[in-house]
Scaffold this motif. Structure first.
Motif, short mmCIF file in Angstrom:
data_model
loop_
_atom_site.label_atom_id
_atom_site.label_comp_id
_atom_site.label_asym_id
_atom_site.label_seq_id
_atom_site.Cartn_x
_atom_site.Cartn_y
_atom_site.Cartn_z
N VAL A 39 0.84 -1.20 0.00
CA VAL A 39 0.00 0.00 0.00
C VAL A 39 0.87 1.25 0.00
CG1 VAL A 39 -1.68 1.35 1.30
CG2 VAL A 39 -1.94 -1.12 1.15
N LEU A 40 1.88 1.27 0.85
CA LEU A 40 2.74 2.45 0.97
C LEU A 40 3.49 2.73 -0.34
CD1 LEU A 40 4.14 1.77 4.55
CD2 LEU A 40 2.54 3.58 3.90
N PHE A 41 4.05 1.69 -0.94
CA PHE A 41 4.76 1.87 -2.21
C PHE A 41 3.79 2.24 -3.33
CE2 PHE A 41 8.31 -0.71 -0.34
CZ PHE A 41 9.31 0.24 -0.54
N GLY A 42 2.59 1.63 -3.33
CA GLY A 42 1.62 1.92 -4.36
C GLY A 42 1.14 3.37 -4.30
N GLU A 43 0.86 3.86 -3.08
CA GLU A 43 0.43 5.25 -2.92
C GLU A 43 1.53 6.21 -3.32
OE1 GLU A 43 -0.16 9.10 -0.78
OE2 GLU A 43 1.45 7.61 -0.51
N GLN A 44 2.77 5.87 -2.99
CA GLN A 44 3.91 6.70 -3.36
C GLN A 44 4.04 6.78 -4.89
OE1 GLN A 44 8.21 6.89 -1.52
NE2 GLN A 44 8.16 5.17 -2.92
N ALA A 45 3.89 5.65 -5.56
CA ALA A 45 4.00 5.62 -7.02
C ALA A 45 2.88 6.44 -7.68
CB ALA A 45 3.97 4.18 -7.53
N ASN A 46 1.67 6.29 -7.18
CA ASN A 46 0.55 7.05 -7.75
C ASN A 46 0.74 8.55 -7.56
OD1 ASN A 46 -0.91 4.87 -8.74
ND2 ASN A 46 -2.06 4.58 -6.86
N THR A 47 1.24 8.96 -6.40
CA THR A 47 1.48 10.38 -6.15
C THR A 47 2.56 10.92 -7.08
OG1 THR A 47 0.88 10.08 -3.82
CG2 THR A 47 2.11 12.07 -4.39
#
Length: 316
Positions: free
Chosen positions: A116-124
């Motif tokens: 979740v943390l890496f996915g949210e970072q990538a989307n941002t």
């Protein structure tokens, strides 16, 4: 079911209240039914509950396969990236996340948390890049990873996190000098627990009730209150239910405090309020921390006659 929320527990004469930005604290002796109470609260709260059990596996490895943020959030909350294939999200939570709704099931969701943390970072990052490419003003906002790093360093000022697109490194900080970094997989149990609790709190959905069973596990008492001060401040939209054996930590939290005296399957829970001014009673402290035996001080050296005499008169 927006906050504030009051829920009624079978057998209890007092409701359990949840207020945004505050902790409700549950204490009780071993075997008094605290974990079953956490399960009951999660059941009544439904999808807004975000429960972390005392039995948890902190396998934190940033090399885990990266998946979409949406799938990772479903995996974290319900144990499955496609929870509706189990009939409903709540059914998936019971069957997959909690292993057929076992109260003592060992929770293993640290990998999903990192996803979740890496996915949210990538989307941002992609959103910012696309905005820049289109000439659109970029709205500056911290990623969850950046927020996690800031809180982690404030709680553990002798450690610093270096976060990239797909990895996390840790560095010791001594007299403001950053030392050689090491992998997050080599962190101590305490460091992992702090990172895990920060991450879980940050990724919880808006307006969630965050249920944490035994937050003191692996975390030194000197930083435990500071950690939860930070987490409550980071999520003023959420309510917190903390279930603990640490009476000093429980006393430090602002909010309602309850004592679970006992539990029976047929009658439910016996729960009492703890008045804010009164604190924890002597009988409760003894019940939770263990029986206290009288201590006899003897003036004498090891092997002296008076030591042998008093041992004979007052056997343990």
């Amino acid at each position: 079911m927006p906050l504030p929320i009051d829920i009624s527990v079978p057998g209890a004469i007092v409701p359990i209240e949840f207020r945004a930005g505050l902790s409700t604290v549950i204490v009780g002796a071993n075997g008094s039914g605290k974990t079953k109470l956490a399960v009951e609260c999660e059941r009544q709260l439904g999808v807004i509950a975000h429960r972390i059990s005392a039995q948890r596996m902190l396998a934190i490895d940033p090399s885990i396969e990266k998946i979409s943020e949406e799938a990772a959030r479903a995996q974290l909350r319900y144990g499955n990236a496609k929870p509706n294939q189990w009939g409903s999200e709540l059914a998936a939570r019971d069957i997959v996340r909690w292993g057929q709704a076992q109260p003592r099931f060992i929770l293993d969701d640290a990998g999903a948390l990192l996803q979740v943390l890496f996915g949210e970072q990538a989307n941002t990052a992609v959103s910012a890049y696309n905005a820049a490419a289109d000439g659109v003003p970029i709205e500056r906002r911290d990623t969850l990873m950046q927020k996690l790093k800031a809180i982690f360093h404030r709680v553990l000022p002798t450690r610093d996190l270096t976060i990239t697109a797909d990895d996390i490194k840790v560095s010791p900080v001594i007299d403001e000098t950053v030392g050689e970094h090491y992998s997050v997989t080599e962190m101590s149990d305490g460091e992992k627990a702090v990172l895990y609790m920060i991450g879980q709190t940050l990724v919880a959905d808006h307006g969630s009730v965050f249920i944490m069973d035994e937050p003191e596990i692996h975390v030194h008492r000197s930083i435990l209150s500071r950690l939860w001060d930070e987490l409550e401040a980071a999520r003023p939209d959420c309510a917190f239910l903390l279930i603990t054996h640490d009476l000093e930590f429980a006393a430090s939290r602002a909010g309602n405090k309850h004592v679970v005296r006992s539990y029976a399957p047929t009658t439910g829970w016996v729960i009492e309020n703890v008045p804010e001014a009164a604190g924890f009673s002597e009988d409760l402290v003894t019940l939770i921390l263990g029986s206290r035996k009288p201590i006899l001080f003897v003036e004498g050296e090891q092997g002296s006659l008076d030591l042998a005499l008093y041992r004979a008169c007052y056997p343990a």
